[in-house]
Design an enzyme around this catalytic site. Structure first.
Site, PDB file in Angstrom:
ATOM      1  N   GLN A  91      -4.845   2.323  15.043  1.00 31.36           N
ATOM      2  CA  GLN A  91      -3.713   2.876  14.295  1.00 31.36           C
ATOM      3  C   GLN A  91      -2.965   3.936  15.096  1.00 31.36           C
ATOM      4  O   GLN A  91      -1.730   3.972  15.110  1.00 31.36           O
ATOM      5  CB  GLN A  91      -4.208   3.466  12.975  1.00 31.36           C
ATOM      6  CG  GLN A  91      -3.100   3.980  12.062  1.00 31.36           C
ATOM      7  CD  GLN A  91      -3.667   4.500  10.735  1.00 31.36           C
ATOM      8  OE1 GLN A  91      -4.877   4.539  10.526  1.00 31.36           O
ATOM      9  NE2 GLN A  91      -2.784   4.899   9.849  1.00 31.36           N
TER      10      GLN A  91
ATOM     11  N   GLU B 113     -10.570  12.640   7.330  1.00 30.09           N
ATOM     12  CA  GLU B 113     -10.409  13.983   6.776  1.00 30.09           C
ATOM     13  C   GLU B 113     -11.700  14.792   6.842  1.00 30.09           C
ATOM     14  O   GLU B 113     -11.698  15.968   7.212  1.00 30.09           O
ATOM     15  CB  GLU B 113      -9.955  13.891   5.319  1.00 30.09           C
ATOM     16  CG  GLU B 113      -8.605  13.226   5.123  1.00 30.09           C
ATOM     17  CD  GLU B 113      -8.396  12.849   3.678  1.00 30.09           C
ATOM     18  OE1 GLU B 113      -7.965  13.719   2.899  1.00 30.09           O
ATOM     19  OE2 GLU B 113      -8.671  11.685   3.320  1.00 30.09           O
TER      20      GLU B 113
ATOM     21  N   HIS C  67      -4.515  13.962   0.564  1.00 30.55           N
ATOM     22  CA  HIS C  67      -4.798  13.157   1.763  1.00 30.55           C
ATOM     23  C   HIS C  67      -3.640  13.237   2.752  1.00 30.55           C
ATOM     24  O   HIS C  67      -3.847  13.441   3.954  1.00 30.55           O
ATOM     25  CB  HIS C  67      -5.046  11.703   1.366  1.00 30.55           C
ATOM     26  CG  HIS C  67      -5.148  10.764   2.526  1.00 30.55           C
ATOM     27  ND1 HIS C  67      -6.247  10.696   3.343  1.00 30.55           N
ATOM     28  CD2 HIS C  67      -4.257   9.849   3.013  1.00 30.55           C
ATOM     29  CE1 HIS C  67      -6.050   9.783   4.283  1.00 30.55           C
ATOM     30  NE2 HIS C  67      -4.847   9.247   4.109  1.00 30.55           N
TER      31      HIS C  67
ATOM     32  N   ARG D  89      -8.910   3.610  13.023  1.00 29.83           N
ATOM     33  CA  ARG D  89      -8.104   4.790  13.349  1.00 29.83           C
ATOM     34  C   ARG D  89      -7.624   4.816  14.792  1.00 29.83           C
ATOM     35  O   ARG D  89      -6.514   5.295  15.080  1.00 29.83           O
ATOM     36  CB  ARG D  89      -8.908   6.074  13.051  1.00 29.83           C
ATOM     37  CG  ARG D  89      -9.359   6.237  11.617  1.00 29.83           C
ATOM     38  CD  ARG D  89      -8.185   6.296  10.658  1.00 29.83           C
ATOM     39  NE  ARG D  89      -8.624   6.613   9.296  1.00 29.83           N
ATOM     40  CZ  ARG D  89      -7.835   6.583   8.229  1.00 29.83           C
ATOM     41  NH1 ARG D  89      -6.577   6.218   8.346  1.00 29.83           N
ATOM     42  NH2 ARG D  89      -8.315   6.888   7.046  1.00 29.83           N
TER      43      ARG D  89
ATOM     44  N   THR E 113      -9.120  -5.779   3.360  1.00 26.77           N
ATOM     45  CA  THR E 113      -9.019  -4.791   2.284  1.00 26.77           C
ATOM     46  C   THR E 113      -9.944  -5.271   1.182  1.00 26.77           C
ATOM     47  O   THR E 113      -9.863  -6.427   0.760  1.00 26.77           O
ATOM     48  CB  THR E 113      -7.579  -4.677   1.748  1.00 26.77           C
ATOM     49  OG1 THR E 113      -6.697  -4.321   2.817  1.00 26.77           O
ATOM     50  CG2 THR E 113      -7.482  -3.631   0.654  1.00 26.77           C
TER      51      THR E 113
ATOM     52  N   LYS F 244      -4.864  -2.101   9.841  1.00 25.85           N
ATOM     53  CA  LYS F 244      -5.116  -2.197   8.409  1.00 25.85           C
ATOM     54  C   LYS F 244      -5.299  -3.638   7.933  1.00 25.85           C
ATOM     55  O   LYS F 244      -5.911  -3.872   6.890  1.00 25.85           O
ATOM     56  CB  LYS F 244      -3.934  -1.592   7.632  1.00 25.85           C
ATOM     57  CG  LYS F 244      -3.668  -0.126   7.919  1.00 25.85           C
ATOM     58  CD  LYS F 244      -4.581   0.760   7.102  1.00 25.85           C
ATOM     59  CE  LYS F 244      -4.136   2.204   7.131  1.00 25.85           C
ATOM     60  NZ  LYS F 244      -4.937   3.062   6.243  1.00 25.85           N
TER      61      LYS F 244
ATOM     62  N   ASP G  86       0.846  -1.192   0.000  1.00 20.84           N
ATOM     63  CA  ASP G  86       0.000   0.000   0.000  1.00 20.84           C
ATOM     64  C   ASP G  86       0.883   1.244   0.000  1.00 20.84           C
ATOM     65  O   ASP G  86       1.745   1.407   0.878  1.00 20.84           O
ATOM     66  CB  ASP G  86      -0.916   0.004   1.218  1.00 20.84           C
ATOM     67  CG  ASP G  86      -2.071   0.989   1.059  1.00 20.84           C
ATOM     68  OD1 ASP G  86      -2.446   1.275  -0.084  1.00 20.84           O
ATOM     69  OD2 ASP G  86      -2.602   1.443   2.083  1.00 20.84           O
TER      70      ASP G  86
ATOM     71  N   GLU H  42      -9.176   4.265  -2.682  1.00 21.33           N
ATOM     72  CA  GLU H  42      -7.912   4.035  -3.373  1.00 21.33           C
ATOM     73  C   GLU H  42      -8.130   3.327  -4.707  1.00 21.33           C
ATOM     74  O   GLU H  42      -9.187   2.734  -4.954  1.00 21.33           O
ATOM     75  CB  GLU H  42      -6.976   3.160  -2.512  1.00 21.33           C
ATOM     76  CG  GLU H  42      -6.664   3.727  -1.140  1.00 21.33           C
ATOM     77  CD  GLU H  42      -5.483   3.024  -0.486  1.00 21.33           C
ATOM     78  OE1 GLU H  42      -4.665   2.422  -1.213  1.00 21.33           O
ATOM     79  OE2 GLU H  42      -5.382   3.100   0.766  1.00 21.33           O
TER      80      GLU H  42
ATOM     81  N   GLU I 119     -10.990   4.050   3.131  1.00 19.61           N
ATOM     82  CA  GLU I 119     -10.047   4.853   2.357  1.00 19.61           C
ATOM     83  C   GLU I 119     -10.259   4.579   0.874  1.00 19.61           C
ATOM     84  O   GLU I 119     -10.250   3.418   0.437  1.00 19.61           O
ATOM     85  CB  GLU I 119      -8.592   4.559   2.742  1.00 19.61           C
ATOM     86  CG  GLU I 119      -8.242   5.069   4.134  1.00 19.61           C
ATOM     87  CD  GLU I 119      -6.748   5.068   4.416  1.00 19.61           C
ATOM     88  OE1 GLU I 119      -6.330   5.796   5.337  1.00 19.61           O
ATOM     89  OE2 GLU I 119      -6.012   4.334   3.735  1.00 19.61           O
TER      90      GLU I 119
ATOM     91  N   ASP J 113      -9.173   0.527   1.568  1.00 21.57           N
ATOM     92  CA  ASP J 113      -8.208   0.164   2.612  1.00 21.57           C
ATOM     93  C   ASP J 113      -8.828   0.506   3.964  1.00 21.57           C
ATOM     94  O   ASP J 113      -8.515   1.534   4.568  1.00 21.57           O
ATOM     95  CB  ASP J 113      -6.903   0.933   2.381  1.00 21.57           C
ATOM     96  CG  ASP J 113      -5.842   0.604   3.405  1.00 21.57           C
ATOM     97  OD1 ASP J 113      -5.831  -0.540   3.888  1.00 21.57           O
ATOM     98  OD2 ASP J 113      -5.019   1.488   3.709  1.00 21.57           O
TER      99      ASP J 113
END
Length: 429
Positions: free
Chosen positions: A242, A376, A136, A239, A259, A255, A129, A203, A201, A235
């Site tokens: 993380q 975000e 971002h 949080r 996925t 993570k 990844d 992607e 996420e 992904d």
């Protein structure tokens, strides 16, 4: 390589299809109830059974070689490289085009897509990844380092980390809320339990075609030849897990739980009309080092792909409501091209293999309406999203379904799409 811009198919529902017109012809692995997995080609609302086309004697030369390589996974087909993919594509364009003399033979080989199950296109040996969405990276950096959001290396080196291939799953597979260690605000010791700040996420996934021998770097000028195609990739990110685990080595359990991938490989050949110039770097940014810089790649190595995130909550689903858009972004937010990722990944002699997968990193655009993650949009949970039905979200709740969509649009060329990448959150065990 490509059908004429607005060529039509005798498969009527493919004409004007939002994702899979004649000009697309993506490859995937499907199965029907009680039958084995095999390669299929998406055309409109149907899947063309490629092994059955082969058995019907409608393929020869390199197209036949390609179809023979495409079995229960696409790895062997990917290994053949562009010539075989191109030959297969050109033959399929002839077979499926309006006026084809083979309609009667092919009609029984088309199955309704809704009656088929999709699987991962390839057996993924390695998944990497990246972090090439500069908007971002800037947005997330501002949450932790308001005065210095991007670290010094970001504009010199494509940042990436090795992900977990064993938990890659196709669209539609449930997303089990993960458990792990978190450090609640105001506490000095961690606790263990279900993630409370689950996020998505937005992607792109990048499928590697032909690989390289260990110890031999892939030259930037030839790197694009090693890309079989693209897909959508979610992904999923825990949080709170993380935030506690990522220093000093980066993401791990936050993570690796799942996925999600869209199941169709949009081939490099289908995407060719949507290649474009890599956006110019802002004035004062460093020029890429020589091993990452190729003039042709800079002029046509970027992709113009519209990317969308939608949310369908349990309450919306029960009320029969349509999903609500959370973001509309574009792949042009990539600070590095796909070819630069391939060249960088192999420059130290790392071996890439057919069926390896890259994630682009979250592809956010400028402004709230283009942010590719809730982290975000909500500024780390400070400002909840207000949904049209009165609900609010800071992070995902059980029952929420995230839907990613991708679409290529260009004047004078038939639009193509990626299909959907869906995942519904279910409660932790």
């Amino acid at each position: 390589m490509n059908a004429t811009p607005f060529a039509r198919s005798w498969v009527e529902h493919a004409n004007g299809h939002a994702d899979f017109p004649l000009q697309n012809l993506p490859l995937g692995i499907f199965s029907r109830p009680g039958e084995a997995r095999r390669c299929g080609v998406a055309i409109g609302e149907a899947i063309l059974d490629l092994p059955a086309v082969l058995d019907a004697g409608l393929l020869d030369g390199q197209a036949k070689v390609a179809a023979e390589a495409a079995s229960a996974t696409l790895n062997a087909l990917f290994a053949l490289g562009q010539p075989a993919r191109l030959a297969l594509r050109e033959r399929l364009l002839v077979l499926l085009a309006e006026g084809s003399e083979h309609q009667a033979a092919l009609r029984p080989l088309l199955y309704p897509a809704h009656a088929c199950q999709m699987h991962l296109p390839a057996q993924v040996g390695d998944y990497t990844d990246f972090y090439v969405g500069i908007q971002h990276a800037t947005n997330v950096g501002k949450l932790f380092r308001p005065d210095n959001p991007l670290l010094p290396n970001y504009k010199y080196v494509p940042i990436g980390y090795h992900g977990r291939a064993s938990t890659l799953r196709p669209s539609g597979v449930e997303v089990r809320r993960p458990k792990g260690q978190t450090l609640p605000a105001g506490h000095s010791e961690p606790r263990f339990g279900p993630c409370a700040r689950l996020d998505y996420e937005l992607e792109l996934g990048i499928w590697i075609g032909q690989g390289n021998a260990m110890g031999e770097a892939i030259d930037i000028g030839k790197a694009a030849e090693h890309v079989a195609g693209l897909c959508l990739l979610n992904d999923w990110s825990a949080r709170d897990i993380q935030a506690w685990e990522y220093q000093p080595l980066g993401p791990f359990l936050s993570k690796s739980f799942i996925t999600t991938l869209s199941p169709w490989v949009i081939t490099a050949e289908a995407l060719a009309p949507f290649r474009c110039t890599q956006p110019a770097r802002p004035e004062g940014d460093p020029q890429p080092l020589p091993y990452l810089l190729d003039a042709q790649d800079q002029t046509q190595g970027a992709f113009d792909i519209e990317l969308e995130v939608l949310l369908l909550t349990a309450r919306m689903r029960d009320a029969g409501m349509a999903p609500e858009r959370l973001a509309l972004s574009n792949s042009l937010s990539m600070y590095w091209t796909v070819a630069q990722l391939v060249a960088h990944h192999s420059v130290n002699g790392c071996q890439l293999q057919p069926g390896d997968l890259f994630g682009s990193g979250t592809l956010s655009g400028a402004g709230q309406g283009a942010y590719g993650s809730l982290l975000e949009i909500t500024e780390g949970g400070k400002h909840p999203v207000q949904l049209a039905n009165g609900e609010q979200r800071t992070f995902l709740e059980d029952g929420d379904e995230v839907i990613l969509r991708g679409r290529c649009v260009r004047e004078g060329v038939a639009s193509i799409g990626f299909g959907e990448c869906r995942g519904r959150v279910v409660a932790a065990n």
